[in-house]
Design an enzyme around this catalytic site. Structure first.
Site, PDB file in Angstrom:
ATOM      1  N   GLY A 258      53.240  -7.672  22.055  1.00 26.63           N
ATOM      2  CA  GLY A 258      53.020  -8.458  23.268  1.00 26.63           C
ATOM      3  C   GLY A 258      52.397  -9.811  22.964  1.00 26.63           C
ATOM      4  O   GLY A 258      52.290 -10.211  21.800  1.00 26.63           O
ATOM      5  N   GLU A 284      59.843 -10.102  22.330  1.00 27.03           N
ATOM      6  CA  GLU A 284      60.207 -11.147  23.299  1.00 27.03           C
ATOM      7  C   GLU A 284      59.680 -12.506  22.872  1.00 27.03           C
ATOM      8  O   GLU A 284      60.400 -13.492  22.881  1.00 27.03           O
ATOM      9  CB  GLU A 284      59.755 -10.769  24.707  1.00 27.03           C
ATOM     10  CG  GLU A 284      58.310 -10.357  24.784  1.00 27.03           C
ATOM     11  CD  GLU A 284      57.894  -9.943  26.170  1.00 27.03           C
ATOM     12  OE1 GLU A 284      58.768  -9.747  27.026  1.00 27.03           O
ATOM     13  OE2 GLU A 284      56.693  -9.824  26.405  1.00 27.03           O
TER      14      GLU A 284
HETATM   15  O1  0RQ Z   1      39.010 -12.534  30.399  1.00 24.89           O
HETATM   16  O2  0RQ Z   1      38.626 -14.409  28.850  1.00 24.89           O
HETATM   17  O3  0RQ Z   1      37.702 -14.430  31.201  1.00 24.89           O
HETATM   18  O4  0RQ Z   1      36.751 -12.856  29.481  1.00 24.89           O
HETATM   19  O5  0RQ Z   1      40.961 -10.190  30.680  1.00 24.89           O
HETATM   20  O6  0RQ Z   1      41.607 -10.317  27.905  1.00 24.89           O
HETATM   21  O7  0RQ Z   1      40.824  -9.394  25.760  1.00 24.89           O
HETATM   22  O8  0RQ Z   1      41.437 -11.880  25.856  1.00 24.89           O
HETATM   23  O9  0RQ Z   1      43.206 -10.041  25.957  1.00 24.89           O
HETATM   24  O10 0RQ Z   1      44.555 -12.229  25.949  1.00 24.89           O
HETATM   25  O11 0RQ Z   1      45.435 -10.042  25.063  1.00 24.89           O
HETATM   26  O12 0RQ Z   1      45.124 -10.395  27.542  1.00 24.89           O
HETATM   27  C1  0RQ Z   1      46.440  -7.404  29.397  1.00 24.89           C
HETATM   28  C2  0RQ Z   1      45.871  -9.663  30.317  1.00 24.89           C
HETATM   29  C3  0RQ Z   1      45.237  -9.047  27.959  1.00 24.89           C
HETATM   30  C4  0RQ Z   1      47.671  -9.466  28.561  1.00 24.89           C
HETATM   31  C5  0RQ Z   1      46.306  -8.892  29.084  1.00 24.89           C
HETATM   32  C6  0RQ Z   1      39.620  -9.733  30.812  1.00 24.89           C
HETATM   33  C7  0RQ Z   1      38.939 -10.268  29.560  1.00 24.89           C
HETATM   34  C8  0RQ Z   1      39.571 -11.657  29.457  1.00 24.89           C
HETATM   35  C9  0RQ Z   1      42.006 -11.310  28.786  1.00 24.89           C
HETATM   36  P1  0RQ Z   1      37.942 -13.658  29.944  1.00 24.89           P
HETATM   37  P2  0RQ Z   1      41.693 -10.479  26.293  1.00 24.89           P
HETATM   38  P3  0RQ Z   1      44.619 -10.757  26.059  1.00 24.89           P
HETATM   39  C10 0RQ Z   1      54.776 -10.033  27.188  1.00 24.89           C
HETATM   40  C11 0RQ Z   1      54.017  -8.750  27.153  1.00 24.89           C
HETATM   41  C12 0RQ Z   1      50.571  -7.569  30.261  1.00 24.89           C
HETATM   42  C13 0RQ Z   1      51.945  -8.026  30.000  1.00 24.89           C
HETATM   43  C14 0RQ Z   1      52.427  -7.846  28.633  1.00 24.89           C
HETATM   44  C15 0RQ Z   1      48.818  -9.188  29.549  1.00 24.89           C
HETATM   45  C16 0RQ Z   1      40.989 -11.419  29.930  1.00 24.89           C
HETATM   46  O13 0RQ Z   1      47.982  -8.893  27.329  1.00 24.89           O
HETATM   47  O14 0RQ Z   1      49.019  -9.911  30.514  1.00 24.89           O
HETATM   48  O15 0RQ Z   1      51.958  -7.105  27.803  1.00 24.89           O
HETATM   49  N1  0RQ Z   1      49.562  -8.087  29.326  1.00 24.89           N
HETATM   50  N2  0RQ Z   1      53.430  -8.594  28.403  1.00 24.89           N
HETATM   51  O16 0RQ Z   1      37.546 -10.295  29.725  1.00 24.89           O
HETATM   52  C17 0RQ Z   1      38.570  -6.930  34.078  1.00 24.89           C
HETATM   53  C18 0RQ Z   1      39.154  -5.208  32.612  1.00 24.89           C
HETATM   54  C19 0RQ Z   1      39.431  -6.189  31.629  1.00 24.89           C
HETATM   55  C20 0RQ Z   1      39.272  -7.545  31.970  1.00 24.89           C
HETATM   56  C21 0RQ Z   1      39.987  -7.424  29.916  1.00 24.89           C
HETATM   57  N3  0RQ Z   1      39.308  -3.901  32.359  1.00 24.89           N
HETATM   58  N4  0RQ Z   1      38.724  -5.622  33.825  1.00 24.89           N
HETATM   59  N5  0RQ Z   1      38.846  -7.913  33.196  1.00 24.89           N
HETATM   60  N6  0RQ Z   1      39.624  -8.268  30.888  1.00 24.89           N
HETATM   61  N7  0RQ Z   1      39.879  -6.147  30.343  1.00 24.89           N
HETATM   62  C22 0RQ Z   1      54.273 -11.133  28.060  1.00 24.89           C
HETATM   63  C23 0RQ Z   1      55.366 -12.018  28.532  1.00 24.89           C
HETATM   64  O17 0RQ Z   1      56.075 -11.646  29.331  1.00 24.89           O
HETATM   65  C24 0RQ Z   1      55.513 -13.344  27.991  1.00 24.89           C
END
Ligand code: 0RQ
Length: 497
Positions: A258, A284
């Site tokens: 991802g 992707e």
């Molecule tokens: O927020 O930076 O404000 O603290 O979420 O989290 O740990 O930096 O992780 O950048 O890998 O994003 C799932 C959003 C993770 C992403 C997700 C808060 C955390 C931080 C980001 P801050 P990290 P990442 C192809 C593949 C779904 C779609 C997918 C995503 C921010 O990987 O969108 O996989 N995935 N697509 O603090 C509240 C929780 C939290 C939380 C983390 N439990 N509750 N906030 N955060 N856990 C995509 C395409 O289609 C192109």
């Protein structure tokens, strides 16, 4: 016929209120850069004159500030799909100013062709070349551009002079036919090419070409830190253990990963592991870490939908195009993410969870069950059909006030039936072949943060003599406590008796 060069403002003048516009590209890569800005200005003028102006925005995945940012701020978006990740569009979606529907990226093009989402009036596509007989060579992001071009009455091309003009041959454009009697998509290995290097359109539909000279400006990833390094190491050690046990063939299998900081760290970890053999990717987004792995010889080939790379890496790739020519192919999102191919190739998928519950259900999209973060993206396309599906996340977020491991997820994207392996910086939970109670023990023991372990054991032990021991009064206790005090660790199960 001769093609006409026009300004971005003139292009925007063809876009009417209430139209559906399909933007090519996938992430910032290949996303149009100037016509969308001119549409936003037009919207502001129309609003100032007291007239309505909003459009449906269809893309390949996320875009950049030049599409989602400017159009959200101008209040110019009516509906939005299939994925977004800018601050302003997220805010407008969560305020209900934009009607956003979140779908699997591979479903987008076919659902449009089936007519489920209405008409696409205009396609706006970034390209490096367009011929007078209507052959378009795209930039470095494909998304749903072929479908938008086929469906739209009007096509506007942004010809980006910043991109190398010799990208011809990097794309493999293919659209499946509609059912009934649809045939297989004949991809048997990541490097197979099945389509055309260009999109072919009726040149009479091209209403104008707008010249640009702008980079994608993909934002740099956060440097790998201790937590993400440990997650990356855990993923690598897990994959090596599977290889040693013969559960992954010795030739290895194609990988999907991802987007985001964690995914980037995982890829760096794979590159550093001497026990992980040279591999291919069927994914992707081809991001910075993949380019590095290719230069090191660790990644032999990558099939993707976009080259989502930072400006520095972009320079390296553009000045060595011939090195990458036989190592990369860019496909439409419905092919890069196609579940049929994921199942056939036996892809090992690695995606990120916001939270997971003790029984293995995953929420990748909704903060505290209500606020849209980005969207499901391609994570479901890959997870549900993978050879082994892996989800990763840090065990806590927001300085420890949020546990990523909860009793019950507050929104469900990937169910317990699709999630094989959960990995945090704490360790690895292997959920395959395990009952709900066995899965819960594995997840609490190996993945939960020590600060939350006892609370989770106490939750699990609250309910006896059922297959999936949930307490329906307490299952959202962590989330309710977070809303109340801002710290899940203060949950007191006595409040839910
Ligand atoms: O927020 O930076 O404000 O603290 O979420 O989290 O740990 O930096 O992780 O950048 O890998 O994003 C799932 C959003 C993770 C992403 C997700 C808060 C955390 C931080 C980001 P801050 P990290 P990442 C192809 C593949 C779904 C779609 C997918 C995503 C921010 O990987 O969108 O996989 N995935 N697509 O603090 C509240 C929780 C939290 C939380 C983390 N439990 N509750 N906030 N955060 N856990 C995509 C395409 O289609 C192109």
């Amino acid at each position: 016929m001769s093609l006409k060069f026009i300004t971005a403002e003139e292009a925007a003048s063809y876009i009417e209120n209430d139209e559906n516009v399909g933007f090519g590209g996938f992430t910032a890569a290949g996303t149009p850069k100037v016509v969308s800005v001119a549409i936003a200005k037009k919207a502001e003028k129309e609003h100032a004159a007291g007239r309505p102006f909003k459009i449906g925005v269809f893309t390949g995945a996320s875009t950049s500030d030049n599409v989602d940012g400017v159009l959200s701020r101008a209040k110019a978006i009516k509906t939005r799909t299939p994925y977004q990740s800018t601050k302003d569009s997220r805010t407008a979606i969560n305020n209900n100013e934009i009607d956003y529907f979140d779908i699997h990226l591979s479903h987008l093009a076919q659902n449009l062709r089936y007519g489920f989402y209405g008409k696409i009036n205009t396609a706006i596509i970034e390209a490096v070349d367009v011929t007078e007989n209507g052959e378009i060579t795209l930039g470095i992001g494909v998304g749903a551009a072929p479908t938008y071009c086929n469906m739209a009455d009007k096509i506007i091309i942004e010809l980006n002079r910043h991109l190398p003009q010799n990208l011809y041959g990097f794309h493999d454009i293919y659209e499946p036919i509609n059912p009934p009697y649809r045939k297989e998509i004949p991809i048997y290995k990541p490097s197979d090419r099945i389509g055309s290097p260009v999109i072919k359109v009726d040149p009479h539909k091209i209403i104008g070409i707008v010249e640009t000279n702008l980079p994608d400006n993909v934002k740099e990833f956060a440097p790998v830190d201790e937590v993400t390094t440990r997650i990356g190491d855990n993923v690598c050690n897990f994959l090596v253990s599977q290889l040693k046990k013969g559960l992954i063939p010795k030739e290895f299998l194609p990988l999907q990963s991802g987007v985001g900081n964690i995914a980037n760290a995982v890829l760096s970890g794979l590159g550093n592991s001497p026990d992980v053999p040279v591999f291919e990717m069927y994914t992707e987004v081809v991001q910075d870490a993949v380019i590095k792995l290719m230069k090191e010889g660790k990644c032999r080939f990558a099939s993707g939908c976009s080259l989502t790379i930072s400006n520095t890496v972009e320079e390296e790739v553009f000045s060595n195009l011939d090195f990458f020519r036989n190592k990369l192919v860019l496909r439409p999102g419905e092919i890069s993410n196609n579940p049929e191919i994921v199942r056939r190739l036996g892809i090992i998928t690695i995606n990120t969870a916001l939270e997971a519950d003790i029984f293995g259900n995953v929420n990748s999209t909704h903060v505290v069950g209500t606020k849209m973060m980005n969207g499901i993206g391609g994570s479901g396309d890959f997870t549900r059909n993978s050879y082994i599906s892996i989800f990763t996340c840090p065990s806590v977020a927001k300085g420890g006030n949020i546990s990523a491991i909860v009793p019950m997820v507050s929104h469900l994207d990937h169910s317990e039936h699709s999630v094989d392996i959960l990995i945090t910086e704490q360790g690895v939970a292997d959920l395959r072949g395990k009952s709900p109670i066995q899965r819960a023990k594995e997840i609490i023991e190996n993945c939960a943060n020590p600060a939350y372990k006892q609370l989770l054991w106490d939750y699990l032990n609250m309910t006896k003599n059922v297959h999936t021991p949930h307490n329906l009064k307490a299952c959202f206790g962590f989330h309710l406590e977070f809303i109340k005090s801002g710290n899940m660790a203060l949950t007191n199960w006595a409040d839910y008796k």
